[in-house]
Design a protein around this motif. Structure first.
Motif, PDB file in Angstrom:
ATOM      1  N   ILE A 169      -3.677  -0.761  -7.801  1.00  8.20           N
ATOM      2  CA  ILE A 169      -4.991  -1.412  -7.400  1.00  8.20           C
ATOM      3  C   ILE A 169      -6.149  -0.190  -7.614  1.00  8.20           C
ATOM      4  CG2 ILE A 169      -6.577  -2.254  -5.811  1.00  8.20           C
ATOM      5  CD1 ILE A 169      -3.943  -3.604  -4.703  1.00  8.20           C
TER       6      ILE A 169
ATOM      7  N   GLU B 173       0.965  -1.110   0.009  1.00  5.66           N
ATOM      8  CA  GLU B 173       0.093  -0.163  -0.077  1.00  5.66           C
ATOM      9  C   GLU B 173       0.855   1.209  -0.123  1.00  5.66           C
ATOM     10  OE1 GLU B 173      -3.047   0.170  -0.528  1.00  5.66           O
ATOM     11  OE2 GLU B 173      -3.728   2.160   0.016  1.00  5.66           O
ATOM     12  N   LYS B 174       0.475   2.206  -0.926  1.00  5.68           N
ATOM     13  CA  LYS B 174       1.280   3.439  -0.970  1.00  5.68           C
ATOM     14  C   LYS B 174       3.032   3.540  -0.904  1.00  5.68           C
ATOM     15  CE  LYS B 174      -2.904   5.935  -0.159  1.00  5.68           C
ATOM     16  NZ  LYS B 174      -3.726   4.999   0.193  1.00  5.68           N
TER      17      LYS B 174
HETATM   18  C1  G1P Z   1      -7.585   3.047  -1.805  1.00  8.62           C
HETATM   19  C2  G1P Z   1      -6.779   1.865  -1.549  1.00  8.62           C
HETATM   20  C3  G1P Z   1      -5.537   1.960  -2.661  1.00  8.62           C
HETATM   21  C4  G1P Z   1      -6.077   1.980  -4.079  1.00  8.62           C
HETATM   22  C5  G1P Z   1      -7.021   3.216  -4.262  1.00  8.62           C
HETATM   23  C6  G1P Z   1      -7.816   3.118  -5.407  1.00  8.62           C
HETATM   24  O1  G1P Z   1      -6.590   4.323  -1.427  1.00  8.62           O
HETATM   25  O2  G1P Z   1      -6.221   1.795  -0.302  1.00  8.62           O
HETATM   26  O3  G1P Z   1      -4.875   0.569  -2.519  1.00  8.62           O
HETATM   27  O4  G1P Z   1      -5.095   1.867  -5.003  1.00  8.62           O
HETATM   28  O5  G1P Z   1      -7.849   3.306  -3.059  1.00  8.62           O
HETATM   29  O6  G1P Z   1      -8.348   4.447  -5.689  1.00  8.62           O
HETATM   30  P1  G1P Z   1      -7.274   5.666  -0.990  1.00  8.62           P
HETATM   31  O7  G1P Z   1      -7.483   6.341  -2.628  1.00  8.62           O
HETATM   32  O8  G1P Z   1      -8.558   5.530  -0.490  1.00  8.62           O
HETATM   33  O9  G1P Z   1      -6.154   6.281  -0.240  1.00  8.62           O
END
Ligand code: G1P
Length: 294
Positions: free
Chosen positions: A209, A196-197
């Protein structure tokens, strides 16, 4: 036989900080693209994909979402009296569309935490997760594309998109190997790992993703076992990584165009493109845009 995907979870308890001050007193899911709130596009995509049972995870200050999908007697009466048939039909259409269940996420502790709140309502069956600030235009609804993969392999599937390196840190990123499927070589991937990130330098690929997932119910156990990750939040990506220890997960580079409508520039791009495509507005809007000196 794989169980059918009947339910979709819509996390909508986030604080919408990327869109302040508009989201100070209004949920970001209610920001309108032309004349429809973001969440309605996502709900319609879900229905068009054959998933009718909608579970919205809401938080404080999100009652506008519940009101939007509810019957508005006052408004309907007024439109009836004024003989505004078209508008009446549109307003009724929204509340007739589906039955929605709501569950509260009291604190915004992350996407994984939000999904966990829907555990009781989902039960022991596969389900979809839809993030409504990812607006996706496509011939076959994106969620349907993922369900087709789920039905073929009986495994979890996430939507993937190639993202430039300087933007990759905003996403969950996968390490994955391509799998031939239906004659296409570069759409389906079997995921080996995900993060993640990540910092751009640490990203395992350029495959991010995007907010559409089909998940097996075992994901709930994985969510319950992980610690807070990026941003101190319970991340769905970390739960998926945990699930990978025992279950395969696929990634699908969907066909279609995605807008990040939770971001100001992405929202503007989506607004312009959606307005231009509207039969009732597109022509006039195009003429107007041409008068601007750019
Ligand atoms: C969320 C997910 C991330 C994904 C993204 C897509 O992050 O945690 O893995 O890539 O949505 O829009 P957020 O955008 O809520 O920080």
């Amino acid at each position: 036989m794989t169980a059918k995907v009947r339910k979709a979870v819509f996390p909508a308890a986030g604080l919408g900080t990327r869109f302040l001050p508009a989201t100070k007193a209004q949920p970001k899911e209610m920001l309108p693209l032309v004349d429809k709130p973001l969440i309605q596009y996502a709900v319609e995509e879900s229905i068009q994909s054959g998933v009718q049972n909608i579970i919205i995870v809401t938080g404080r200050g999100k009652s506008a979402i519940e009101d939007h999908f509810d019957v508005s007697f006052e408004l309907e009466n007024l439109l009836e009296q004024k003989k505004k048939k078209d508008l009446l039909q549109q307003v009724r259409g929204v509340s007739d569309m589906i039955d929605v269940s709501y569950v509260r996420q009291k604190e915004a502790l992350g996407l994984g935490h939000a999904v966990m709140r829907a555990r009781e309502l989902v039960g022991p069956e596969p389900f979809a997760v839809v993030l409504s600030d990812d607006v996706i235009e496509s011939e076959i609804p994106c969620l349907r594309q993922l369900i087709d993969i789920y039905e073929f392999f009986g495994a979890s599937v996430v939507a993937l998109m190639e993202v430039p390196k300087d933007q990759i840190s905003a996403y969950g990123v996968v390490d994955a190997e391509p799998v031939d499927h239906n004659g296409a070589k570069n759409r389906l991937y079997r995921i080996r790992n995900m993060v993640e990130k990540p910092k751009a330098a640490d990203a395992p690929s350029n495959l991010a993703i995007i907010g559409r997932y089909i998940l097996v119910p075992e994901i709930f156990d994985s969510i319950s076992k992980i610690e807070p990750g990026a941003g101190g939040e319970i991340q769905l990506t970390d739960a998926l990584k945990h699930l990978l220890r025992n279950r395969p997960i696929y990634g699908y580079k969907f066909e279609g165009k995605r807008f990040d409508a939770g971001d100001k520039l992405g929202f503007l791009k989506a607004t312009v493109e959606f307005a231009l495509r509207r039969p009732d507005l597109g022509g006039l809007f195009r003429d107007y845009l041409k008068t601007l000196t750019l």
